[in-house]
Design a protein around this motif. Structure first.
Motif, PDB file in Angstrom:
ATOM      1  N   GLY A  39     -38.727 -22.978 -14.288  1.00  0.00           N
ATOM      2  CA  GLY A  39     -38.382 -21.574 -14.504  1.00  0.00           C
ATOM      3  C   GLY A  39     -36.882 -21.374 -14.616  1.00  0.00           C
ATOM      4  N   ALA A  40     -36.130 -22.089 -13.798  1.00  0.00           N
ATOM      5  CA  ALA A  40     -34.672 -21.993 -13.844  1.00  0.00           C
ATOM      6  C   ALA A  40     -34.127 -22.582 -15.137  1.00  0.00           C
ATOM      7  N   ARG A  42     -35.737 -22.799 -18.032  1.00  0.00           N
ATOM      8  CA  ARG A  42     -36.067 -21.883 -19.120  1.00  0.00           C
ATOM      9  C   ARG A  42     -35.095 -20.699 -19.136  1.00  0.00           C
ATOM     10  N   ALA A  43     -34.781 -20.199 -17.963  1.00  0.00           N
ATOM     11  CA  ALA A  43     -33.853 -19.071 -17.878  1.00  0.00           C
ATOM     12  C   ALA A  43     -32.478 -19.446 -18.423  1.00  0.00           C
ATOM     13  N   LYS A  44     -32.024 -20.661 -18.128  1.00  0.00           N
ATOM     14  CA  LYS A  44     -30.734 -21.118 -18.650  1.00  0.00           C
ATOM     15  C   LYS A  44     -30.767 -21.170 -20.170  1.00  0.00           C
ATOM     16  N   GLU A  46     -32.726 -19.492 -22.242  1.00  0.00           N
ATOM     17  CA  GLU A  46     -32.830 -18.157 -22.823  1.00  0.00           C
ATOM     18  C   GLU A  46     -31.563 -17.333 -22.598  1.00  0.00           C
ATOM     19  N   ALA A  47     -30.721 -17.777 -21.653  1.00  0.00           N
ATOM     20  CA  ALA A  47     -29.432 -17.108 -21.424  1.00  0.00           C
ATOM     21  C   ALA A  47     -28.359 -17.622 -22.381  1.00  0.00           C
ATOM     22  N   HIS A  49     -27.630 -21.142 -22.887  1.00  0.00           N
ATOM     23  CA  HIS A  49     -27.087 -22.465 -22.572  1.00  0.00           C
ATOM     24  C   HIS A  49     -27.337 -23.403 -23.748  1.00  0.00           C
ATOM     25  N   LEU A 119     -39.959 -20.306  -8.985  1.00  0.00           N
ATOM     26  CA  LEU A 119     -39.476 -20.875 -10.240  1.00  0.00           C
ATOM     27  C   LEU A 119     -39.967 -22.292 -10.521  1.00  0.00           C
TER      28      LEU A 119
END
Length: 231
Positions: A39-40, A42-44, A46-47, A49, A119
Motif C-alpha cells: 500500500g505504501a 502504491r501510494a509513492k 501514485e504520488a 515517485h 498498508l
C-alpha cells in the motif's frame, strides 16, 4: 553505473537482491530498489515517485494496468507467497495446524510482531485473523505492528521477550537472519498472495526494465524464487 529503479512489496526484496549480479551482467546497470508495504509503495507511485519497475500484488498491478500507469503488455507474474507464523531461530515452534492450535499459540505469546495492518498485505490479513479468532481485544497490548514485514521480523529476531511470535509473508521470514518459518496459516485463515511485476509507463530505462522482468520470471531464476519462498 546507472540503475533501474524499483518500487516493490517487501516480499520480493531478497529475490531482487539475489538476482542483481546476473542482471548487471545482462544489462550493464544496477538496481535501485525501494521496498515496503504494498500500500505504501502504491501510494509513492501514485504520488509521482519516478520508477522503472513495480513489483506488487497481482490485484494492484491489474488496477495500475487498467489506468495505464504500467504497460499492459509488460505484466509478468513472479510467483505466489504464503503468509505464515514465525519464531526466533532459538525458540520452540508452536503447533499451528488448526484454528484451535493457532488461537492457543497466539494467546501464549507475550508479544506478536507483524506488518502494518492498514498498508501491508500480510498485516491487513493478520488483523482480520485476530478478529476472526475473537482474540483481537485480548491481545491488543501485546501487538507490535511495524511498517513492513522486514522490519517486523528484524524486531522479532532482536526481541528479548520470553515467548514472542510473528506473522508475515514467508519470503520476509526467510530473508531475516534469526527468524524461521513455523508454518503457513492454517486452512480457513490462510493467505497466498501472487506477486506480479510491470514496467511503468513513465519508465526511463524501458529496455533494461524489460530484461529485469524477464529475469525475474525466467526458468533461470526458478531456484532463487524457490529459495526466497515463492511457489
Amino acid at each position: 553505473m546507472e540503475s533501474v529503479s524499483i518500487l516493490s512489496g517487501g516480499a520480493a526484496m531478497a529475490l531482487v537482491s539475489a538476482l542483481e549480479p546476473r542482471f548487471r551482467e545482462l544489462s550493464g546497470m544496477g538496481i535501485d530498489g525501494t521496498f515496503g508495504a504494498v500500500g505504501a509503495m502504491r501510494a509513492k507511485l501514485e504520488a509521482g515517485h519516478a520508477t522503472d519497475v513495480v513489483i506488487l500484488t497481482a490485484a494492484i498491478i491489474g488496477e495500475l494496468a487498467n489506468t495505464r500507469t504500467v504497460l499492459v503488455d509488460s505484466v509478468a507474474d513472479i510467483g505466489d507467497v504464503a503468509t505464515a507464523i514465525a519464531v526466533r531461530d532459538r525458540d520452540h515452534a508452536p503447533v499451528t495446524e488448526t484454528e484451535a492450535d493457532l488461537r492457543q499459540a497466539l494467546l501464549a505469546a507475550d508479544t506478536i510482531y507483524f506488518p502494518d495492518p492498514k498498508l501491508a498485505t500480510a498485516g491487513i490479513h493478520f488483523a482480520r485473523v485476530l478478529e476472526k479468532l475473537g482474540i483481537a481485544a485480548e491481545l491488543a497490548d501485546r501487538l507490535r505492528p511495524f511498517p513492513n514485514g522486514a522490519t517486523a521480523m528484524a524486531a522479532l529476531a532482536a526481541s528479548g521477550e520470553r515467548n514472542p511470535i510473528g506473522c508475515t509473508q514467508v519470503t520476509e521470514i526467510r530473508a531475516t537472519r534469526g527468524t524461521r518459518v513455523v508454518a503457513p496459516l492454517p486452512a480457513g485463515f490462510d493467505l497466498v498472495t501472487r506477486y506480479t511485476a510491470a514496467i511503468c509507463a513513465a519508465a526511463r530505462h524501458r529496455e533494461q526494465a524489460k530484461i529485469l522482468l524477464e529475469l525475474l520470471a525466467s526458468d533461470e531464476a526458478a531456484e532463487q524464487r524457490h529459495h526466497a519462498g515463492f511457489t
